[in-house]
Design a protein around this motif. Sequence first.
Motif, PDB file in Angstrom:
ATOM      1  N   THR A   1     -42.393  23.209  75.340  1.00  0.00           N
ATOM      2  CA  THR A   1     -41.528  23.625  74.255  1.00  0.00           C
ATOM      3  C   THR A   1     -40.373  22.658  74.097  1.00  0.00           C
ATOM      4  OG1 THR A   1     -40.403  25.044  75.845  1.00  0.00           O
ATOM      5  CG2 THR A   1     -42.046  26.081  74.430  1.00  0.00           C
TER       6      THR A   1
ATOM      7  N   ILE B   1     -40.536  27.010  84.250  1.00  0.00           N
ATOM      8  CA  ILE B   1     -41.622  26.695  83.323  1.00  0.00           C
ATOM      9  C   ILE B   1     -42.908  27.318  83.835  1.00  0.00           C
ATOM     10  CG2 ILE B   1     -42.898  24.788  82.244  1.00  0.00           C
ATOM     11  CD1 ILE B   1     -40.405  23.055  82.778  1.00  0.00           C
TER      12      ILE B   1
ATOM     13  N   GLN C   1     -48.604  26.855  81.516  1.00  0.00           N
ATOM     14  CA  GLN C   1     -48.972  26.305  80.219  1.00  0.00           C
ATOM     15  C   GLN C   1     -47.933  25.310  79.689  1.00  0.00           C
ATOM     16  OE1 GLN C   1     -49.206  29.824  80.823  1.00  0.00           O
ATOM     17  NE2 GLN C   1     -51.284  29.277  81.462  1.00  0.00           N
TER      18      GLN C   1
ATOM     19  N   PHE D   1     -44.728  26.097  78.980  1.00  0.00           N
ATOM     20  CA  PHE D   1     -43.691  26.747  78.185  1.00  0.00           C
ATOM     21  C   PHE D   1     -42.504  27.124  79.071  1.00  0.00           C
ATOM     22  CE2 PHE D   1     -47.471  27.506  75.609  1.00  0.00           C
ATOM     23  CZ  PHE D   1     -47.017  27.169  74.350  1.00  0.00           C
ATOM     24  N   THR D   2     -41.325  27.012  78.525  1.00  0.00           N
ATOM     25  CA  THR D   2     -40.119  27.360  79.254  1.00  0.00           C
ATOM     26  C   THR D   2     -39.964  28.875  79.316  1.00  0.00           C
ATOM     27  OG1 THR D   2     -39.031  25.321  78.557  1.00  0.00           O
ATOM     28  CG2 THR D   2     -37.612  27.101  79.341  1.00  0.00           C
TER      29      THR D   2
END
Length: 222
Positions: A35, A205, A208, A210-211
């Motif tokens: 992200t 994180i 995947q 994402f954060t």
Amino acid sequence: AGLVLVLWAAFFLTGCIQPISVANQTKTAEAPFITPGAPPVQQIPTSPGVTGAGVTTSAATPIPVALMMVQQFIASRGESPRDLQVWYDQALGPDRMQGFSYINLAGLPCAGFLVSASANGVAQPINGGQVCSPLPDTQAVASVTFFLTSDGQAYTVVFGRVQDPTISTIAVIYGDSSSQPYNPFMGGYLLVKPGVQSVLTIAAINAQGFTVIENIPQTPTT
């Protein structure tokens, strides 16, 4: 006629064969999507040789010694730990460093570190600290502090633990714009950097990329 047939076959096969560098090359794995604003995800090795009770083996610091030192350190802080796990055990200059986690008397998840030096073949604690989550179900807790090894070298340590099982990487960004990733092990994480460094961001994180948490709040080390 036979010569024409051989030449035709050679031409046909040549058109079907690709150069080895193209046909046999290995596909490069695609980087996970991250992200916007998230630090890059990197994979680094975790402490090797985990056996029994979550304690990492070490030739320099046998399991009973490491566990006993950590227990004594926590007891010196007035705590009686439950579910104590030592999940990090590595050399640091002339010294040894352990990372650990436990549940305190109030039922809160805690994490800490301990630095010990060898004196006449006997390990003696010289530095350490711990941090506890403010709530039992907090996603993650983080702390930043500084210490000296027995040879007078300064280090910055970022440590804590995660309660959210989807968190697979902790990414730290320092004041000098350098970054350092760590894969939590048994829920704990510990990052060491030479010198006295400011810490701008401690991001969590998922696998995947994402954060999950943009910046884990820093809780004072005790």
